[in-house]
Design an enzyme around this catalytic site. Structure first.
Site, short mmCIF file in Angstrom:
data_model
loop_
_atom_site.label_atom_id
_atom_site.label_comp_id
_atom_site.label_asym_id
_atom_site.label_seq_id
_atom_site.Cartn_x
_atom_site.Cartn_y
_atom_site.Cartn_z
N GLU A 150 0.82 -1.21 0.00
CA GLU A 150 0.00 0.00 0.00
C GLU A 150 0.86 1.26 0.00
O GLU A 150 0.52 2.26 -0.64
CB GLU A 150 -0.93 0.01 1.22
CG GLU A 150 -1.91 -1.15 1.26
CD GLU A 150 -1.39 -2.34 2.04
OE1 GLU A 150 -2.20 -3.03 2.68
OE2 GLU A 150 -0.16 -2.60 2.00
N SER A 170 20.54 -42.33 -9.29
CA SER A 170 19.32 -41.61 -9.67
C SER A 170 19.59 -40.46 -10.64
O SER A 170 18.69 -39.66 -10.89
CB SER A 170 18.63 -41.06 -8.42
OG SER A 170 19.48 -40.14 -7.75
N TRP A 176 20.50 -39.12 -14.42
CA TRP A 176 19.37 -38.22 -14.16
C TRP A 176 18.10 -38.92 -14.61
O TRP A 176 18.09 -39.53 -15.68
CB TRP A 176 19.55 -36.89 -14.88
CG TRP A 176 20.69 -36.08 -14.40
CD1 TRP A 176 21.92 -35.95 -14.99
CD2 TRP A 176 20.70 -35.26 -13.24
NE1 TRP A 176 22.70 -35.10 -14.26
CE2 TRP A 176 21.97 -34.65 -13.18
CE3 TRP A 176 19.80 -34.96 -12.24
CZ2 TRP A 176 22.36 -33.78 -12.16
CZ3 TRP A 176 20.17 -34.09 -11.23
CH2 TRP A 176 21.43 -33.51 -11.20
N ARG A 198 12.99 -24.11 -6.08
CA ARG A 198 13.97 -23.76 -5.05
C ARG A 198 14.07 -22.24 -4.87
O ARG A 198 14.34 -21.76 -3.76
CB ARG A 198 15.34 -24.32 -5.42
CG ARG A 198 15.41 -25.84 -5.35
CD ARG A 198 16.81 -26.34 -5.72
NE ARG A 198 16.89 -27.79 -5.64
CZ ARG A 198 18.01 -28.48 -5.84
NH1 ARG A 198 19.14 -27.84 -6.14
NH2 ARG A 198 18.01 -29.79 -5.76
N GLY A 215 8.17 -40.65 3.74
CA GLY A 215 7.17 -41.49 4.38
C GLY A 215 6.91 -41.09 5.81
O GLY A 215 5.76 -41.05 6.27
#
Length: 370
Positions: free
Chosen positions: A56, A172, A174, A188, A304
């Site tokens: 404002e 993992s 890619w 991110r 989990g």
């Protein structure tokens, strides 16, 4: 309120302005403001960062004397208290505005209707509820943190088409395409904290930084490590571009804690438990530190456990057109015995990222589940 097409257009612009500060305002909300006179925008602004002038104030400065008798469109109820900046209600009253249209009221106990009352007592017309759903959505981090004292948590995971986050060996890199990885860096840039478990750090040694984004900023790195196994030379610790927090327990080596505390931009949060970090306590401490949102990128065990404690609000799974066979599922730490206990995901959104598919949705918890 009975809004016109023009009213909605001006509030849409205020919402656009608010989003310019995504990831920059915690613990404050994102707020946009538009000042209109004779059907024309004469001033606009947004809250850029905590401790700086509110939306404002920026809009009023831009409008100058044109603010007198004008309509104001603001995405969140103007504050009425003195914090690090003066109250916006006083500034609006002194500027002589005629009408203030507010998308949603502010749940902060210091505000929560007081701003509306002050404006009304000054003879200003106040209307609320315009595009409220959109206003709530853009500030879901803030509303969760202010009302529940724990952060909004998004669990992001890259998966093969058969639901694996890695192959059997643990490799993992890619799974997904460059387009998908670029999208993750956008996340991110928006989230306050990026959270992983110690096993992810040991396996992958990630930087946990934001790369390839214009004016991007590195989120706070949070490593959940009950026995403090994280190597001292891990990239997330060596890179001091942002704070790195290691959450651990009484099982941690005191000498290692001492060494870590001497490193630049590193904090060790030790909890009085023997092995496992109390995740709900950790989330409360994150909000107490001034952070509203967490991007969980850890492995399936940590995810989990977070799900078991009902700490994940939203998931984003990025599916790559690959098959991995036996590997690592995204929620290996969640143990259920009945399909009837399976959690539902609502408000699904599906889109393509390069050759990959992103599926996003909100976790729907029930009292009897988990």
């Amino acid at each position: 309120m009975n809004s016109t097409t023009q009213d909605r257009s001006f509030m849409e612009r205020a919402l656009e302005l608010a989003l310019k500060a995504a990831g920059r305002t915690s613990p404050n909300p994102m707020v946009g403001c538009v000042i209109v006179k004779n059907g024309q925008i004469v001033g606009e602004g947004y809250h850029a960062k905590a401790g700086t002038p509110h939306a404002e104030i920026h809009a009023l400065h831009a409008a100058g004397t044109n603010a007198r008798g004008a309509d104001v469109y603001v995405t969140l109820e103007p504050c009425s208290h003195y914090g690090r900046t003066p109250p916006c209600t006083e500034a609006l009253i002194q500027a002589g505005v005629k009408r203030v249209v507010i998308a949603v009221t502010d749940p902060n106990p210091l505000v929560n209707g007081r701003g509306l009352k002050k404006l009304q007592e000054a003879g200003i017309i106040v209307e609320t509820g315009l595009l409220a759903e959109k206003a709530l959505k853009i500030n879901e981090f803030f509303f969760k943190a202010i009302s529940q004292k724990i952060p909004f948590v998004l669990y992001k995971s890259a998966l093969t088409l058969d639901g694996q986050t890695a192959v059997e060996s643990g490799d993992s890199k890619w799974i997904t395409s460059e387009e998908a990885r670029h999208y993750v860096h956008k996340l991110r840039n928006i989230y306050d904290v990026i959270m992983v478990g110690s096993q992810t750090v040991i396996n992958d040694d990630p930087l946990l930084t934001c790369r390839g984004i214009a004016d991007g900023r590195d989120p706070v790195r949070l490593i959940v490590d009950g026995s403090l196994r994280t190597p001292l030379d891990a990239q997330a610790i060596k890179n001091s571009s942002s704070l790195c927090i290691l959450a651990t327990t009484l099982a941690a080596d005191p000498e290692k804690i001492k060494v870590l505390k001497e490193k630049a931009n590193v904090e060790v949060w030790q909890y009085p438990t023997k092995r496992y970090v109390p995740l709900t306590d950790l989330m409360r401490d994150i909000v107490a530190k001034g952070f509203n949102s967490v991007l969980l990128e850890g492995g399936g065990i940590l995810a989990g456990k977070m799900l078991e404690e009902k700490l994940i609000d939203k998931i984003e799974f990025i599916l790559a057109p690959k098959l991995a066979g036996l590997g690592s599922p995204p929620f290996s730490g969640l143990k259920l015995t009945k399909m009837s206990s399976a959690l539902k995901v609502r408000d699904l959104e599906i889109c393509q990222l390069g050759v990959d598919l992103k599926i996003a949705g909100y976790i729907e918890y029930c009292p009897t589940e988990i």
